[in-house]
Design a protein around this motif. Structure first.
Motif, PDB file in Angstrom:
ATOM      1  N   GLY A 239      19.856  19.297  24.042  1.00  0.00           N
ATOM      2  CA  GLY A 239      19.102  20.329  23.358  1.00  0.00           C
ATOM      3  C   GLY A 239      19.610  20.652  21.975  1.00  0.00           C
ATOM      4  N   ASP A 240      20.751  20.071  21.579  1.00  0.00           N
ATOM      5  CA  ASP A 240      21.346  20.387  20.278  1.00  0.00           C
ATOM      6  C   ASP A 240      21.372  19.186  19.341  1.00  0.00           C
ATOM      7  OD1 ASP A 240      22.504  22.344  18.601  1.00  0.00           O
ATOM      8  OD2 ASP A 240      24.512  21.596  19.021  1.00  0.00           O
ATOM      9  N   MET A 241      20.911  18.025  19.820  1.00  0.00           N
ATOM     10  CA  MET A 241      20.919  16.821  18.995  1.00  0.00           C
ATOM     11  C   MET A 241      19.821  16.866  17.937  1.00  0.00           C
ATOM     12  SD  MET A 241      21.698  13.442  21.221  1.00  0.00           S
ATOM     13  CE  MET A 241      20.040  13.415  21.853  1.00  0.00           C
ATOM     14  N   GLY A 242      20.047  16.108  16.867  1.00  0.00           N
ATOM     15  CA  GLY A 242      19.046  15.966  15.835  1.00  0.00           C
ATOM     16  C   GLY A 242      17.856  15.147  16.312  1.00  0.00           C
ATOM     17  N   PHE A 243      16.773  15.251  15.576  1.00  0.00           N
ATOM     18  CA  PHE A 243      15.485  14.638  15.906  1.00  0.00           C
ATOM     19  C   PHE A 243      15.586  13.128  16.144  1.00  0.00           C
ATOM     20  CE2 PHE A 243      11.534  12.658  14.233  1.00  0.00           C
ATOM     21  CZ  PHE A 243      10.605  13.211  15.101  1.00  0.00           C
ATOM     22  N   GLY A 244      16.303  12.417  15.264  1.00  0.00           N
ATOM     23  CA  GLY A 244      16.335  10.960  15.337  1.00  0.00           C
ATOM     24  C   GLY A 244      17.483  10.372  16.110  1.00  0.00           C
ATOM     25  N   ALA A 245      18.358  11.212  16.664  1.00  0.00           N
ATOM     26  CA  ALA A 245      19.579  10.714  17.295  1.00  0.00           C
ATOM     27  C   ALA A 245      19.374  10.368  18.766  1.00  0.00           C
ATOM     28  CB  ALA A 245      20.689  11.753  17.172  1.00  0.00           C
ATOM     29  N   ARG A 246      20.106   9.373  19.223  1.00  0.00           N
ATOM     30  CA  ARG A 246      20.219   9.085  20.646  1.00  0.00           C
ATOM     31  C   ARG A 246      21.505   9.673  21.214  1.00  0.00           C
ATOM     32  NH1 ARG A 246      18.501   3.781  23.411  1.00  0.00           N
ATOM     33  NH2 ARG A 246      17.951   5.442  24.900  1.00  0.00           N
ATOM     34  N   LYS A 247      22.517   9.786  20.346  1.00  0.00           N
ATOM     35  CA  LYS A 247      23.770  10.424  20.737  1.00  0.00           C
ATOM     36  C   LYS A 247      24.473  10.873  19.462  1.00  0.00           C
ATOM     37  CE  LYS A 247      28.013   9.673  23.466  1.00  0.00           C
ATOM     38  NZ  LYS A 247      28.783   8.698  24.281  1.00  0.00           N
ATOM     39  N   THR A 248      25.110  12.033  19.507  1.00  0.00           N
ATOM     40  CA  THR A 248      25.769  12.582  18.320  1.00  0.00           C
ATOM     41  C   THR A 248      27.135  13.151  18.675  1.00  0.00           C
ATOM     42  OG1 THR A 248      23.669  13.166  17.252  1.00  0.00           O
ATOM     43  CG2 THR A 248      25.635  14.334  16.496  1.00  0.00           C
ATOM     44  N   TYR A 249      28.116  12.801  17.850  1.00  0.00           N
ATOM     45  CA  TYR A 249      29.416  13.460  17.885  1.00  0.00           C
ATOM     46  C   TYR A 249      29.491  14.418  16.699  1.00  0.00           C
ATOM     47  CZ  TYR A 249      31.095   9.843  21.148  1.00  0.00           C
ATOM     48  OH  TYR A 249      31.267   9.010  22.232  1.00  0.00           O
ATOM     49  N   ASP A 250      29.875  15.653  16.948  1.00  0.00           N
ATOM     50  CA  ASP A 250      30.165  16.601  15.883  1.00  0.00           C
ATOM     51  C   ASP A 250      31.668  16.768  15.748  1.00  0.00           C
ATOM     52  OD1 ASP A 250      27.621  17.164  15.047  1.00  0.00           O
ATOM     53  OD2 ASP A 250      27.703  19.314  15.517  1.00  0.00           O
ATOM     54  N   LEU A 251      32.155  16.724  14.519  1.00  0.00           N
ATOM     55  CA  LEU A 251      33.544  17.095  14.255  1.00  0.00           C
ATOM     56  C   LEU A 251      33.532  18.536  13.780  1.00  0.00           C
ATOM     57  CD1 LEU A 251      34.890  13.958  12.328  1.00  0.00           C
ATOM     58  CD2 LEU A 251      34.470  14.268  14.766  1.00  0.00           C
ATOM     59  N   GLU A 252      34.325  19.369  14.419  1.00  0.00           N
ATOM     60  CA  GLU A 252      34.415  20.775  14.065  1.00  0.00           C
ATOM     61  C   GLU A 252      35.829  21.082  13.582  1.00  0.00           C
ATOM     62  OE1 GLU A 252      31.065  22.418  17.256  1.00  0.00           O
ATOM     63  OE2 GLU A 252      33.185  22.937  17.529  1.00  0.00           O
ATOM     64  N   VAL A 253      35.937  21.517  12.344  1.00  0.00           N
ATOM     65  CA  VAL A 253      37.237  21.799  11.745  1.00  0.00           C
ATOM     66  C   VAL A 253      37.609  23.252  12.009  1.00  0.00           C
ATOM     67  CG1 VAL A 253      36.315  22.473   9.483  1.00  0.00           C
ATOM     68  CG2 VAL A 253      38.610  21.450   9.656  1.00  0.00           C
ATOM     69  N   TRP A 254      38.908  23.505  12.148  1.00  0.00           N
ATOM     70  CA  TRP A 254      39.379  24.861  12.422  1.00  0.00           C
ATOM     71  C   TRP A 254      39.457  25.658  11.125  1.00  0.00           C
ATOM     72  CZ3 TRP A 254      39.735  28.317  15.978  1.00  0.00           C
ATOM     73  CH2 TRP A 254      40.571  29.432  15.807  1.00  0.00           C
ATOM     74  N   LEU A 255      38.848  26.855  11.140  1.00  0.00           N
ATOM     75  CA  LEU A 255      38.898  27.772  10.007  1.00  0.00           C
ATOM     76  C   LEU A 255      39.638  29.032  10.451  1.00  0.00           C
ATOM     77  CD1 LEU A 255      35.275  27.484   8.552  1.00  0.00           C
ATOM     78  CD2 LEU A 255      37.307  26.136   7.993  1.00  0.00           C
ATOM     79  N   PRO A 256      40.909  29.179  10.056  1.00  0.00           N
ATOM     80  CA  PRO A 256      41.680  30.344  10.503  1.00  0.00           C
ATOM     81  C   PRO A 256      41.119  31.662   9.995  1.00  0.00           C
ATOM     82  CG  PRO A 256      42.915  29.063   8.888  1.00  0.00           C
ATOM     83  CD  PRO A 256      41.735  28.243   9.269  1.00  0.00           C
ATOM     84  N   GLY A 257      40.456  31.660   8.843  1.00  0.00           N
ATOM     85  CA  GLY A 257      39.862  32.889   8.341  1.00  0.00           C
ATOM     86  C   GLY A 257      38.761  33.405   9.233  1.00  0.00           C
ATOM     87  N   GLN A 258      38.014  32.488   9.868  1.00  0.00           N
ATOM     88  CA  GLN A 258      36.964  32.863  10.823  1.00  0.00           C
ATOM     89  C   GLN A 258      37.489  32.900  12.247  1.00  0.00           C
ATOM     90  OE1 GLN A 258      33.204  30.914  10.781  1.00  0.00           O
ATOM     91  NE2 GLN A 258      32.844  31.196   8.597  1.00  0.00           N
ATOM     92  N   ASN A 259      38.679  32.342  12.452  1.00  0.00           N
ATOM     93  CA  ASN A 259      39.226  32.189  13.804  1.00  0.00           C
ATOM     94  C   ASN A 259      38.257  31.416  14.695  1.00  0.00           C
ATOM     95  OD1 ASN A 259      41.354  32.636  15.651  1.00  0.00           O
ATOM     96  ND2 ASN A 259      40.236  34.323  16.611  1.00  0.00           N
ATOM     97  N   ALA A 260      37.730  30.324  14.123  1.00  0.00           N
ATOM     98  CA  ALA A 260      36.690  29.571  14.836  1.00  0.00           C
ATOM     99  C   ALA A 260      36.647  28.138  14.318  1.00  0.00           C
ATOM    100  CB  ALA A 260      35.329  30.228  14.643  1.00  0.00           C
ATOM    101  N   TYR A 261      36.126  27.242  15.155  1.00  0.00           N
ATOM    102  CA  TYR A 261      35.807  25.883  14.735  1.00  0.00           C
ATOM    103  C   TYR A 261      34.398  25.879  14.143  1.00  0.00           C
ATOM    104  CZ  TYR A 261      39.728  23.847  17.383  1.00  0.00           C
ATOM    105  OH  TYR A 261      40.965  23.505  17.853  1.00  0.00           O
ATOM    106  N   ARG A 262      34.217  25.132  13.038  1.00  0.00           N
ATOM    107  CA  ARG A 262      32.894  24.998  12.432  1.00  0.00           C
ATOM    108  C   ARG A 262      32.631  23.532  12.118  1.00  0.00           C
ATOM    109  NH1 ARG A 262      30.372  29.718  10.714  1.00  0.00           N
ATOM    110  NH2 ARG A 262      28.587  28.306  10.720  1.00  0.00           N
ATOM    111  N   GLU A 263      31.375  23.145  12.267  1.00  0.00           N
ATOM    112  CA  GLU A 263      30.990  21.745  12.048  1.00  0.00           C
ATOM    113  C   GLU A 263      31.289  21.307  10.621  1.00  0.00           C
ATOM    114  OE1 GLU A 263      27.060  19.159  11.130  1.00  0.00           O
ATOM    115  OE2 GLU A 263      26.769  21.041  12.223  1.00  0.00           O
ATOM    116  N   ILE A 264      31.853  20.100  10.502  1.00  0.00           N
ATOM    117  CA  ILE A 264      32.102  19.505   9.194  1.00  0.00           C
ATOM    118  C   ILE A 264      31.544  18.092   9.104  1.00  0.00           C
ATOM    119  CG2 ILE A 264      34.372  18.524   9.785  1.00  0.00           C
ATOM    120  CD1 ILE A 264      35.301  19.445   6.977  1.00  0.00           C
ATOM    121  N   SER A 265      31.185  17.514  10.258  1.00  0.00           N
ATOM    122  CA  SER A 265      30.608  16.169  10.279  1.00  0.00           C
ATOM    123  C   SER A 265      29.790  15.978  11.545  1.00  0.00           C
ATOM    124  CB  SER A 265      31.722  15.108  10.238  1.00  0.00           C
ATOM    125  OG  SER A 265      31.189  13.811  10.455  1.00  0.00           O
TER     126      SER A 265
END
Length: 427
Positions: free
Chosen positions: A324-350
């Protein structure tokens, strides 16, 4: 684009795949459009065959002196000619209706993609580095504004919301990140650097799946062009309408370009800072492969994107996206999420996606294996290697110091003239 022959043979599999993606079933509608088109083609072919046969009979009737029969046959041919002309126009309408319906269908997820409705269904597969909140960690916009090198107010005067003006050390740091990524991918990962157009035509946007369904996410430039939302569009379409030598695959391209997105539907999200911009830089990775190699290439591409974050010594995690979170044209997707200490959260970077032959069909891009007369649609992959603006955010937040300065990562110092630290502008 999906193959109508496959849909004809696997209607239930299509509807099940759409269900996993949170979409409504479409097989019945598509099969009805396909059947109407095929029935019309049968009638048209029969009319063409009869017209050709009657044309031959006219000559025989004239040769035998039967003028009455000849005139009757001429009238029949004239009527069939009109029917065929109208039928060919109707054929184009049937083709357009089926093609438009197919063009709006998302790709079929691979069997090993986890099922889920949204990002809460994504699955972590590995984590690199320690993600911890630093004492008094600030967000990137707080750091940048305090340094006097990140200006959102002036950007708003120039262009409105979701734009940024960088200057001095931060402007150079962003440039350094892009150059570092390009050098890494071209010298160590085997990608060919390309400087592609930023303006593309409708056919290019259709080829990679942005049109017709996602026009509202794009910026139009005049009547004939669009600004690219990602260099994936330009790089993937390099092989559009070509037949490639299978022995020369895979082709691997990379580019550092500005990207332009309307951010439709993101009102109220990430309104502070640089996380969600209308204009940003990104290093894109694109691979063109044969059918047998695309899955292994997906793992390889993801490792290439991960290498950027490892060399920058940034904590991150790799997620496999759910259906339910994949892009329209993808069959499979890996997301890289980088750590942002200011947000105290991982956020997508790739995001790194394998698309199978979905884009190859839309672009009519094919390859021929050695000695094989038959052609096959290419498989395509794309990934961020990585988003430069978000990498800048990650460096600022992970390398911030208590005095407000930002330490330059070791790997970037050659691109920064040896500068070790970015400090506040002095009055």
């Amino acid at each position: 684009m999906l193959d109508i022959k496959w849909i004809r043979e696997n209607p239930q599999a299509l509807d099940e795949a759409l269900r996993k993606r949170g979409a409504n079933p479409e097989s019945q509608k598509l099969l009805e459009l396909d059947e109407a088109r095929r029935q019309h083609l049968t009638k048209l072919q029969e009319a063409q065959e009869r017209r050709n046969a009657a044309s031959k009979e006219i000559g025989k009737a004239m040769a035998s002196g039967d003028k009455a029969l000849a005139e009757t046959l001429k009238a029949e041919v004239a009527e069939l000619k009109g029917f065929v002309q109208e039928g060919e126009a109707e054929e184009r309408r049937h083709d357009a209706a089926l093609r438009d319906a197919l063009a709006r269908l998302p790709n079929i997820p691979l069997d090993d993609v986890p099922e889920g409705a949204d990002e809460s269904g994504n699955v972590e597969i590995r984590k690199v580095g320690e993600a911890g909140r630093k004492n008094s960690a600030r967000e990137h916009f707080e750091i940048g504004e305090a340094l006097g090198l990140m200006d959102f107010e002036r950007a708003a005067k120039l262009s409105g919301s979701r734009f940024t003006v960088l200057s001095g050390g931060l402007a150079r740091l962003e440039r350094a990140l892009g150059q570092f990524m390009l050098d890494l991918h071209t010298t160590e990962h085997g990608y060919t650097e390309v400087q592609p157009p930023l303006l593309v035509r409708d056919d290019a946007m259709f080829g990679t799946g942005q049109l017709p369904k996602f026009a509202e996410d794009l910026f139009r430039a005049g009547d004939d062009h669009w600004l690219i939302p990602t260099a994936e569009v330009s790089l993937t379409n390099l092989v559009r309408e070509e037949i490639l030598d299978g022995e020369k695959l895979p082709l691997r391209f990379t580019a550092l370009t500005p990207c332009f997105r309307s951010e439709a539907g993101s009102a109220g999200r990430d309104t502070r800072g640089m996380l969600r911009q209308h204009q940003f830089y990104k290093v894109e990775l694109v691979s063109i492969t044969d059918a047998e190699s695309s899955i292994a290439e997906h793992e390889r591409m993801t490792e290439c994107a991960e290498a950027v974050l490892k060399k920058l010594d940034l904590p991150f995690r790799t997620m496999v996206l759910c259906t339910g979170d994949m892009g329209f044209g993808a069959r499979k997707t890996y997301d890289l999420e980088v750590w942002l200490p200011g947000q105290n959260a991982y956020r997508e970077i790739s995001s790194c996606s394998v698309c199978g032959d979905f884009q190859g069909r839309r672009m009519n891009a094919r390859y021929r294996a050695g000695g094989d007369k038959q052609t096959h649609f290419v498989h395509t992959l794309n990934g961020s290697g990585t988003a430069v603006g978000r990498a800048l955010i990650a460096v600022m937040e992970n390398y911030q110091n208590e005095d407000g300065s930002v330490t330059v990562p070791d790997v970037l110092r050659p691109y920064m003239g040896g500068l070790e630290k970015i400090e506040a502008v002095k009055d």
